[in-house]
Design a protein around this motif. Sequence first.
Motif, PDB file in Angstrom:
ATOM      1  N   VAL A 173       5.205  13.893  -5.517  1.00 47.17           N
ATOM      2  CA  VAL A 173       6.593  13.669  -5.129  1.00 47.17           C
ATOM      3  C   VAL A 173       7.504  14.510  -5.993  1.00 47.17           C
ATOM      4  CG1 VAL A 173       8.438  11.989  -5.139  1.00 47.17           C
ATOM      5  CG2 VAL A 173       6.188  11.352  -4.270  1.00 47.17           C
ATOM      6  N   ARG A 204       4.117  12.406   0.701  1.00 49.65           N
ATOM      7  CA  ARG A 204       4.998  11.324   1.122  1.00 49.65           C
ATOM      8  C   ARG A 204       4.912  10.103   0.212  1.00 49.65           C
ATOM      9  NH1 ARG A 204       7.351  11.346   6.126  1.00 49.65           N
ATOM     10  NH2 ARG A 204       8.692   9.807   5.171  1.00 49.65           N
ATOM     11  N   TRP A 205       3.770   9.949  -0.459  1.00 50.22           N
ATOM     12  CA  TRP A 205       3.621   8.670  -1.157  1.00 50.22           C
ATOM     13  C   TRP A 205       3.141   8.735  -2.585  1.00 50.22           C
ATOM     14  CZ3 TRP A 205      -1.202   6.825  -2.729  1.00 50.22           C
ATOM     15  CH2 TRP A 205      -2.317   7.489  -2.187  1.00 50.22           C
ATOM     16  N   ARG A 236      10.848  15.059  -7.665  1.00 51.52           N
ATOM     17  CA  ARG A 236      11.999  14.240  -8.014  1.00 51.52           C
ATOM     18  C   ARG A 236      13.152  15.097  -8.472  1.00 51.52           C
ATOM     19  NH1 ARG A 236      11.664   9.109  -7.848  1.00 51.52           N
ATOM     20  NH2 ARG A 236       9.640   8.093  -7.900  1.00 51.52           N
ATOM     21  N   MET A 266       0.864  -1.171   0.000  1.00 57.50           N
ATOM     22  CA  MET A 266       0.000   0.000   0.000  1.00 57.50           C
ATOM     23  C   MET A 266       0.909   1.232   0.000  1.00 57.50           C
ATOM     24  SD  MET A 266      -2.813  -1.263   2.768  1.00 57.50           S
ATOM     25  CE  MET A 266      -1.604  -1.487   4.059  1.00 57.50           C
ATOM     26  N   PRO A 267       0.911   2.020  -1.085  1.00 56.61           N
ATOM     27  CA  PRO A 267       1.876   3.121  -1.205  1.00 56.61           C
ATOM     28  C   PRO A 267       1.701   4.192  -0.128  1.00 56.61           C
ATOM     29  CG  PRO A 267       0.254   3.216  -2.974  1.00 56.61           C
ATOM     30  CD  PRO A 267       0.042   1.917  -2.273  1.00 56.61           C
ATOM     31  N   TRP A 268       0.501   4.280   0.441  1.00 56.72           N
ATOM     32  CA  TRP A 268       0.252   5.340   1.429  1.00 56.72           C
ATOM     33  C   TRP A 268       0.677   4.916   2.831  1.00 56.72           C
ATOM     34  CZ3 TRP A 268      -3.506   2.827  -1.418  1.00 56.72           C
ATOM     35  CH2 TRP A 268      -4.179   1.812  -0.743  1.00 56.72           C
ATOM     36  N   ALA A 269       1.089   3.669   2.998  1.00 59.37           N
ATOM     37  CA  ALA A 269       1.405   3.183   4.341  1.00 59.37           C
ATOM     38  C   ALA A 269       2.901   2.943   4.490  1.00 59.37           C
ATOM     39  CB  ALA A 269       0.642   1.891   4.616  1.00 59.37           C
ATOM     40  N   PRO A 319      -8.108   5.038   1.180  1.00 59.07           N
ATOM     41  CA  PRO A 319      -6.786   5.628   0.915  1.00 59.07           C
ATOM     42  C   PRO A 319      -6.437   5.633  -0.570  1.00 59.07           C
ATOM     43  CG  PRO A 319      -6.610   3.870   2.563  1.00 59.07           C
ATOM     44  CD  PRO A 319      -8.040   3.927   2.147  1.00 59.07           C
ATOM     45  N   ALA A 320      -6.819   4.559  -1.287  1.00 57.65           N
ATOM     46  CA  ALA A 320      -6.496   4.510  -2.716  1.00 57.65           C
ATOM     47  C   ALA A 320      -7.224   5.609  -3.474  1.00 57.65           C
ATOM     48  CB  ALA A 320      -6.859   3.137  -3.295  1.00 57.65           C
ATOM     49  N   TYR A 344       8.386   4.790   3.395  1.00 56.25           N
ATOM     50  CA  TYR A 344       7.272   4.518   2.494  1.00 56.25           C
ATOM     51  C   TYR A 344       7.777   3.653   1.345  1.00 56.25           C
ATOM     52  CZ  TYR A 344       4.309   7.874   4.863  1.00 56.25           C
ATOM     53  OH  TYR A 344       3.556   8.510   5.795  1.00 56.25           O
ATOM     54  N   PRO A 345       6.885   2.857   0.733  1.00 51.21           N
ATOM     55  CA  PRO A 345       7.334   1.966  -0.342  1.00 51.21           C
ATOM     56  C   PRO A 345       8.150   2.674  -1.420  1.00 51.21           C
ATOM     57  CG  PRO A 345       5.099   1.425   0.254  1.00 51.21           C
ATOM     58  CD  PRO A 345       5.473   2.624   1.074  1.00 51.21           C
ATOM     59  N   ARG A 346       7.761   3.889  -1.796  1.00 46.21           N
ATOM     60  CA  ARG A 346       8.489   4.548  -2.878  1.00 46.21           C
ATOM     61  C   ARG A 346       9.913   4.916  -2.494  1.00 46.21           C
ATOM     62  NH1 ARG A 346       8.991   9.794  -1.755  1.00 46.21           N
ATOM     63  NH2 ARG A 346      10.181   9.958  -3.667  1.00 46.21           N
ATOM     64  N   GLU A 347      10.199   4.849  -1.208  1.00 48.41           N
ATOM     65  CA  GLU A 347      11.561   5.155  -0.769  1.00 48.41           C
ATOM     66  C   GLU A 347      12.446   3.899  -0.736  1.00 48.41           C
ATOM     67  OE1 GLU A 347      10.181   8.845   2.142  1.00 48.41           O
ATOM     68  OE2 GLU A 347      10.299   6.828   2.937  1.00 48.41           O
ATOM     69  N   LEU A 350      -8.214   0.084   2.456  1.00 45.81           N
ATOM     70  CA  LEU A 350      -7.752  -0.029   1.074  1.00 45.81           C
ATOM     71  C   LEU A 350      -8.422   0.984   0.136  1.00 45.81           C
ATOM     72  CD1 LEU A 350      -6.123  -1.402  -1.091  1.00 45.81           C
ATOM     73  CD2 LEU A 350      -7.859  -3.166  -1.260  1.00 45.81           C
TER      74      LEU A 350
END
Lengths: 267, 290
Positions: B286, B280-281, B288, A101-104, B199-200, A144-147, B196
Motif C-alpha cells: 500500500v 488493495r489490501w 501511503r 479478512m484484509p484481502w476481502a 489468502p493469508a 477493503y478493511p484498510r480503507e 482463510l
Amino acid sequence: MTEAPPQGRAGQRPLVSIRKLSKKFSNGTLALRDVDLDLFPGEFVSLLGPSGCGKSTLLRIISDLSQPSAGTIEWPGADRADAYGKAEHSLGFVFQEPTLMPWAQTLDNVTLPLRLRRMATSEANARAEAMLALVGLKGFEKAYPRELSGGMKMRVSIARALVTEPKVLLMDEPFAALDEITRHKLNDDLLAVWERNRFTAVFVTHSVFESVYLSQRIVVMAARPGRVMSELQVDAPFPRDNLFRTSAEYAHLCRLGSEALKAAIEA
Amino acid sequence: MSEPNPASARGTDQDATPVFAVEERILGIPKSRWPGIIAPLVMGAIFLGLWEGIVRYRGIPAYILPGPMEILKTLGTDWPTLSGALWVTLRITFAALIAAVSVGVSLAILFTQSKWLERSLLPYAVILQVTPVVAIAPLIIIWVGDVNLSLLICAWLVAFFPILSNTILGLNSADHNLVALFQLYGANRWQTMRYLRLPASLPYFLGGLKISGGLALIGAVVAEFVAGTGGSASGLAYRILESGYQLKIPRMFAALLMISVSGIAIFLATSYISHRLLHRWHESAVRRES
Ligand SMILES: Nc1ncnc2c1ncn2[C@@H]1O[C@H](COP(=O)(O)OP(=O)(O)O)[C@@H](O)[C@H]1O
Ligand SMILES: [Mg+2]
C-alpha cells in the motif's frame, strides 16, 4: 416501568443455563470457578470485571470454542444443537479487534458465515447488504478493511456476526479500542439493532458507564479465581439516549456499578 | 475579536486547499520518484563511458577486456546463437519455477494438514536446500541421464525451498481469532484453507516467489556449467564456457549480459505480480501519503 422482557423471572425458561462451571488451564490457572449464570431470550447482559477475571474464557466456552473443566452449560431454550449435537450458526461473536479478512471487501467479509453455510451467493449478498445498511454502512460494500476507520471496521464485524440472525450475540470488549465519541455512537446503534432484532446480547466490558448504558442486567465478576460476584439490575426503559446518559438515575446506577466493581477488585 | 483565518473565511470545504496536494507526474511516474530512477542511470552511464574510454585509450585487446560497444556489437552479430541459448536457459528456468511453485505450495498445504508429515519430511527439504547444487549436480546428471531433465531438477532443487518455507509460514500466520471464527461457523478444513489460510499466506508466498525466480535462473546456469555438455540445445552457461575456450571474450560478456538482464526481468515480473495481487489490501504494497 420496564417494558423490556423481565429477566430471571421465575417460570421463564433460560436460553443458556450455566451451572457450577469451572475452567482450569493446563498451566494451572483457574480462569473460572463455580460460575452460575442464566441467559434469557432477548435480554441484554453485560459481564463487567477487571482484566483477567475470565470474561473472555466464559465467552469462549459459551461459543463452544473452549471446553469447561467442570460443570455444565445447557441450552434448554433453544434448538441450538444440530443433528450432531454441535452448535452452529445460532451464535454471533464480536472480538475486541474487528478481525476482518484484509484481502476481502466489506461485502465478502459479511457474507463469510453464509458462504461457509454454502448459501447461494445472490441470497448471501442480499442479506449482507441489508445487514450493512442496518449498521449504517450502505455504500461501503466494495471497500477493503484498510480503507475503513476503526469504528466502521467494528460495524462490519457486528454486521458479520448478525448476518446469520443468531439467537445469541457474544461481544468481547468490542468498543474498548475506540475513541469515546465513536464508542457512544456505536453504543446507540448497537442498542437500535438489538431493539429491532431482539437477540440475546452478552456484552463484555470493563467500563461501568458502558455496561449501565447498554444493559438490562450487569453481572460483576472478580479475578483469581474468576467468579461471579454480584448482579445489578438496570430497569431503565428503552430506547435509551443522551437523556438517559445525563439522568440522575444513570448517575446513581453508575455509582452502584462502580461500588460493585470496586468490591470485586478488592475481593 | 481576533482576525478570522483567511482560509476559513471563504467557508466551504470545497474552497480549502487539500492537505495532500496531488503530486505532479512525469511519464506517469510521481515527480519525487525520478531522482531514484535517474541517479543509478547516470551512475551507470558514467561507468560505461569510463570503461569504453579506458579500453580504447590503453588499447586493451578484446580477448582480455572488450568495451561496452564491442559487447553490444557481438550481441547483434551472435544473436542467432545466443538467442537460441537464452531460450533454452529461460525454458529450464521457468519450468523449474513452475515445478517449485507446485511442489512447494502442495507440500506446504500437506504439512499444515499433518504436523506428523511436516516433522518427518521438513528436515530432508532443509538438507536438500543446504547442500550446494554444484555438489549434487554431477550425481543427478549420472542418475537421470537426460541432460535437460537433470538441469531442470537442479534448478528446481535450488528454487523450491524459499517457496516451501515461506508458504508454510504464511499458512500458519492466519489471525487466531479468524481461525476461531471459522471454527465457530463449523467450517471444514477445505473451507478454512480456501477462504482463510491460502489468502493469508499470499504475501508470504509472493515473497518466496521473488527469491525463487532469481534462484531458478541461477540453478539453471550453475547446473549447466557442471553438466558442460554442448550441442544444439545448450543454454547460456555452455555458451560462456565455449566462448572462454575459444577466447571469444566479447561473446562471453554478451551471454553474461543476457543472464543478468533475464534475472532483472524475472525480478521485475515477480515484483509486478506481487504488487498487482496485494496493492488493495496488504500493508507492504500500500502506498501511503505521509
Ligand atoms: N489459553 C490459556 N492458557 C492459560 N491461561 C489462560 C489462557 N487464556 C486465559 N488464561 C488465563 O485465564 C485468566 C482469565 O483470562 P481471560 O478470560 O482472558 O480474562 P478477561 O477476558 O476477563 O481479561 C487469566 O489469568 C489468563 O491469564
Ligand atoms: Mg478478555
